[in-house]
Design an enzyme around this catalytic site. Structure first.
Site, mmCIF file in Angstrom:
data_model
loop_
_atom_site.group_PDB
_atom_site.id
_atom_site.type_symbol
_atom_site.label_atom_id
_atom_site.label_comp_id
_atom_site.label_asym_id
_atom_site.label_seq_id
_atom_site.Cartn_x
_atom_site.Cartn_y
_atom_site.Cartn_z
ATOM 1 N N ARG A 158 -13.334 -4.950 17.265
ATOM 2 C CA ARG A 158 -13.894 -6.175 16.650
ATOM 3 C C ARG A 158 -15.187 -6.513 17.384
ATOM 4 O O ARG A 158 -15.199 -6.570 18.623
ATOM 5 C CB ARG A 158 -12.886 -7.317 16.776
ATOM 6 C CG ARG A 158 -13.275 -8.584 16.062
ATOM 7 C CD ARG A 158 -13.155 -8.505 14.562
ATOM 8 N NE ARG A 158 -11.773 -8.441 14.105
ATOM 9 C CZ ARG A 158 -11.417 -7.977 12.896
ATOM 10 N NH1 ARG A 158 -12.323 -7.561 12.037
ATOM 11 N NH2 ARG A 158 -10.149 -7.942 12.558
ATOM 12 N N HIS A 170 -18.607 -3.877 8.073
ATOM 13 C CA HIS A 170 -17.912 -2.970 8.988
ATOM 14 C C HIS A 170 -18.707 -1.667 9.097
ATOM 15 O O HIS A 170 -19.098 -1.077 8.080
ATOM 16 C CB HIS A 170 -16.519 -2.615 8.451
ATOM 17 C CG HIS A 170 -15.515 -3.725 8.537
ATOM 18 N ND1 HIS A 170 -15.775 -4.957 9.080
ATOM 19 C CD2 HIS A 170 -14.204 -3.769 8.149
ATOM 20 C CE1 HIS A 170 -14.683 -5.706 9.022
ATOM 21 N NE2 HIS A 170 -13.720 -5.009 8.452
ATOM 22 N N ARG A 185 0.819 -1.224 0.000
ATOM 23 C CA ARG A 185 0.000 0.000 0.000
ATOM 24 C C ARG A 185 0.845 1.263 0.000
ATOM 25 O O ARG A 185 0.431 2.279 -0.535
ATOM 26 C CB ARG A 185 -0.967 0.004 1.193
ATOM 27 C CG ARG A 185 -2.095 -0.985 0.996
ATOM 28 C CD ARG A 185 -3.189 -0.836 2.022
ATOM 29 N NE ARG A 185 -4.042 -2.022 1.957
ATOM 30 C CZ ARG A 185 -4.642 -2.571 2.991
ATOM 31 N NH1 ARG A 185 -4.514 -2.042 4.189
ATOM 32 N NH2 ARG A 185 -5.396 -3.641 2.830
ATOM 33 N N CYS A 216 -9.786 -2.312 4.495
ATOM 34 C CA CYS A 216 -11.251 -2.449 4.388
ATOM 35 C C CYS A 216 -11.981 -1.450 5.294
ATOM 36 O O CYS A 216 -13.014 -0.907 4.915
ATOM 37 C CB CYS A 216 -11.682 -3.873 4.690
ATOM 38 S SG CYS A 216 -11.062 -4.504 6.234
HETATM 39 P P1 NAP Z 1 -7.645 -15.980 5.333
HETATM 40 O O1 NAP Z 1 -9.068 -16.348 5.403
HETATM 41 O O2 NAP Z 1 -6.765 -16.263 6.480
HETATM 42 O O3 NAP Z 1 -7.029 -16.648 4.000
HETATM 43 C C1 NAP Z 1 -5.641 -16.636 3.756
HETATM 44 C C2 NAP Z 1 -5.269 -17.302 2.446
HETATM 45 O O4 NAP Z 1 -3.824 -17.264 2.311
HETATM 46 C C3 NAP Z 1 -5.684 -18.771 2.348
HETATM 47 O O5 NAP Z 1 -6.043 -19.074 1.021
HETATM 48 C C4 NAP Z 1 -4.400 -19.503 2.725
HETATM 49 O O6 NAP Z 1 -4.305 -20.800 2.142
HETATM 50 C C5 NAP Z 1 -3.360 -18.599 2.087
HETATM 51 N N1 NAP Z 1 -2.051 -18.815 2.713
HETATM 52 C C6 NAP Z 1 -1.772 -18.822 4.044
HETATM 53 N N2 NAP Z 1 -0.457 -19.096 4.234
HETATM 54 C C7 NAP Z 1 0.097 -19.277 3.017
HETATM 55 C C8 NAP Z 1 1.402 -19.622 2.550
HETATM 56 N N3 NAP Z 1 2.407 -19.825 3.395
HETATM 57 N N4 NAP Z 1 1.604 -19.713 1.219
HETATM 58 C C9 NAP Z 1 0.595 -19.500 0.342
HETATM 59 N N5 NAP Z 1 -0.669 -19.209 0.717
HETATM 60 C C10 NAP Z 1 -0.918 -19.086 2.041
HETATM 61 O O7 NAP Z 1 -7.472 -14.393 5.082
HETATM 62 P P2 NAP Z 1 -8.516 -13.374 4.367
HETATM 63 O O8 NAP Z 1 -9.414 -12.754 5.378
HETATM 64 O O9 NAP Z 1 -9.094 -14.035 3.172
HETATM 65 O O10 NAP Z 1 -7.530 -12.201 3.943
HETATM 66 C C11 NAP Z 1 -6.703 -12.286 2.792
HETATM 67 C C12 NAP Z 1 -5.982 -10.950 2.623
HETATM 68 O O11 NAP Z 1 -6.964 -9.929 2.387
HETATM 69 C C13 NAP Z 1 -5.217 -10.496 3.874
HETATM 70 O O12 NAP Z 1 -4.052 -9.824 3.490
HETATM 71 C C14 NAP Z 1 -6.178 -9.545 4.572
HETATM 72 O O13 NAP Z 1 -5.526 -8.590 5.358
HETATM 73 C C15 NAP Z 1 -6.836 -8.867 3.354
HETATM 74 N N6 NAP Z 1 -8.174 -8.336 3.594
HETATM 75 C C16 NAP Z 1 -9.139 -9.062 4.223
HETATM 76 C C17 NAP Z 1 -10.409 -8.524 4.388
HETATM 77 C C18 NAP Z 1 -11.501 -9.269 5.088
HETATM 78 O O14 NAP Z 1 -12.580 -8.662 5.294
HETATM 79 N N7 NAP Z 1 -11.314 -10.525 5.457
HETATM 80 C C19 NAP Z 1 -10.691 -7.244 3.913
HETATM 81 C C20 NAP Z 1 -9.691 -6.533 3.237
HETATM 82 C C21 NAP Z 1 -8.442 -7.087 3.081
HETATM 83 P P3 NAP Z 1 -4.706 -22.142 2.996
HETATM 84 O O15 NAP Z 1 -6.209 -22.150 3.085
HETATM 85 O O16 NAP Z 1 -4.159 -23.228 2.162
HETATM 86 O O17 NAP Z 1 -4.055 -21.992 4.343
#
Ligand code: NAP
Length: 362
Positions: free
Chosen positions: A245, A252, A117, A157
């Site tokens: 949270r 949100h 970012r 977000c």
């Molecule tokens: P999440 O549910 O924890 O999903 C993480 C993903 O990353 C999973 O597909 C996981 O795969 C993969 N991963 C984890 N460790 C890895 C590794 N060592 N190598 C390759 N892949 C790996 O997280 P999320 O909420 O979807 O968030 C994803 C991103 O979006 C983050 O950076 C977060 O800050 C951002 N974000 C999230 C939101 C939200 O509302 N959730 C909003 C804005 C931005 P496995 O399933 O195989 O472990």
């Protein structure tokens, strides 16, 4: 029209699953590649998310049949897709290097991760607010000697609930000087599995790591202008953020007080500016653009996450409770769907803008 082939890095996570759901039958993009951690690699997508599929719709058939690749292996994506949505949650340095690696191999990367970012030549996009930030891409490509690769990122977000309403006021000539806000952030914002039930049931956690810092500084890059091929940050809006949270699944909320630096609008002006607001995604009629980016609710008890987060495909920001503030000038409540407008949907809209601007589809 031939569709652009798309891959999703982090396809098994909370945001990744939203990409899979939202891109099903997208008119311009087709998901052909999914990648996640080495633990999921090698499985069929539908098997990799068994027990952790959080969407209310079924897993799309085609995506369900894809074999999950290891997102750390750039070579596996080569020749299979042009555009990559990154929803990886892992070590920041590793994500930074990986995303740069993909872009240098010619992929257009649109990321939800925060790691780039503040990278100088990377635009931090809210397409209704700063569509012109994509003008930095030719500079990015020139400097890094990339021909087709690029990186664009989404902002945090939590700031989505108020940045479009704030920008709408600034565009109308009302400069915001100071802002105090409290966010009430949904559990899905923490990814899967997120905080444990015993910590969040009947409770509020008044701390989200790094969230207040991001909320306080990101608005100034989002509102930056480009001069001589570089971002020049907006005259700083002073922000004080409290991020909490709360036990809400998605959506949100932000309670915001604003002080204007010069001329102050009346409450009637603010309401009219928000109701009439429209941006470039609406002008271009992009597939994911909400018809009305800011929806104003007149009811005294709205917006509410459960009732308002899905407005216009989950892409609208819903505001309400506009009133005078006895300390600053005005106050209001803003709400958006964090995994859609705040994550996958917002990134899809950014990619649509990239396509409309001619940066994709070669
Ligand atoms: P999440 O549910 O924890 O999903 C993480 C993903 O990353 C999973 O597909 C996981 O795969 C993969 N991963 C984890 N460790 C890895 C590794 N060592 N190598 C390759 N892949 C790996 O997280 P999320 O909420 O979807 O968030 C994803 C991103 O979006 C983050 O950076 C977060 O800050 C951002 N974000 C999230 C939101 C939200 O509302 N959730 C909003 C804005 C931005 P496995 O399933 O195989 O472990």
């Amino acid at each position: 029209m031939e569709k652009i082939s798309v891959g999703i890095l982090g396809a098994t996570g909370m945001v990744g699953q939203n990409y899979i759901r939202l891109l099903d039958n997208h008119p311009w993009f087709e998901v052909v590649y999914v990648a996640a951690s080495p633990g999921s690699a090698g499985k069929r997508y539908r098997d990799a998310v068994t027990g952790s599929w959080h969407m209310q719709t079924e897993i799309p058939k085609k995506a369900g049949a894809l074999i999950v690749a290891d997102a750390n292996q750039i070579s596996e994506a080569k020749g299979r897709c042009e555009l990559l949505f990154s929803a990886l949650e892992m070590d920041r340095k590793a994500v930074a290097e990986l995303e740069l690696g993909y872009a240098s191999e010619g992929f257009a990367v649109v990321s939800n991760n925060s790691t780039h970012r503040w990278t100088e030549d990377v635009p931090m996009m809210i397409p209704e607010v700063n569509p012109h930030h994509l003008d930095i891409i030719p500079e990015q490509r020139k400097k890094r000697e990339w021909s087709s690769g690029l990186i664009a990122v989404k902002s945090n977000c939590s700031i989505q609930s108020y940045m479009t309403p704030v920008y709408a006021l600034e565009r109308a000539g009302y400069k915001v000087g100071r802002m105090i806000l409290s966010t009430l952030e949904a559990l899905s914002g923490a990814g899967y599995p997120g905080p444990s039930a015993i910590n969040v049931m009947d409770n509020i956690i008044p701390y989200i790591k790094d969230e207040e810092e991001k909320s306080e500084i990101e608005p100034n890059k989002v509102l930056a202008r480009i001069e001589n091929g570089a971002f020049v940050n907006h005259e700083p809006i002073k922000v004080s953020a409290h991020c909490n949270r709360v036990p809400v699944t998605h959506g949100h909320t932000a309670c915001v007080s604003l002080e204007f630096a010069g001329q102050k609008p009346t409450l009637g002006d603010v309401r009219r500016i928000w109701k009439d607001f429209s941006g470039v995604p609406q002008e271009l009629d992009l597939p994911f653009a909400p018809k009305q980016p800011i929806i104003y609710r007149e009811e005294v008890d709205r917006p509410q996450p459960r009732k308002d987060r899905d407005k216009d495909k989950g892409m609208a920001v819903v505001v309400g409770r506009l009133r005078e503030c006895p300390v600053f000038d005005i106050r209001f409540v803003g709400l958006h769907h964090n995994t859609v407008r705040g994550a996958a949907g917002g990134a899809i809209l950014t990619a649509e803008l990239l396509k409309a601007r001619g940066y994709l589809g070669h």
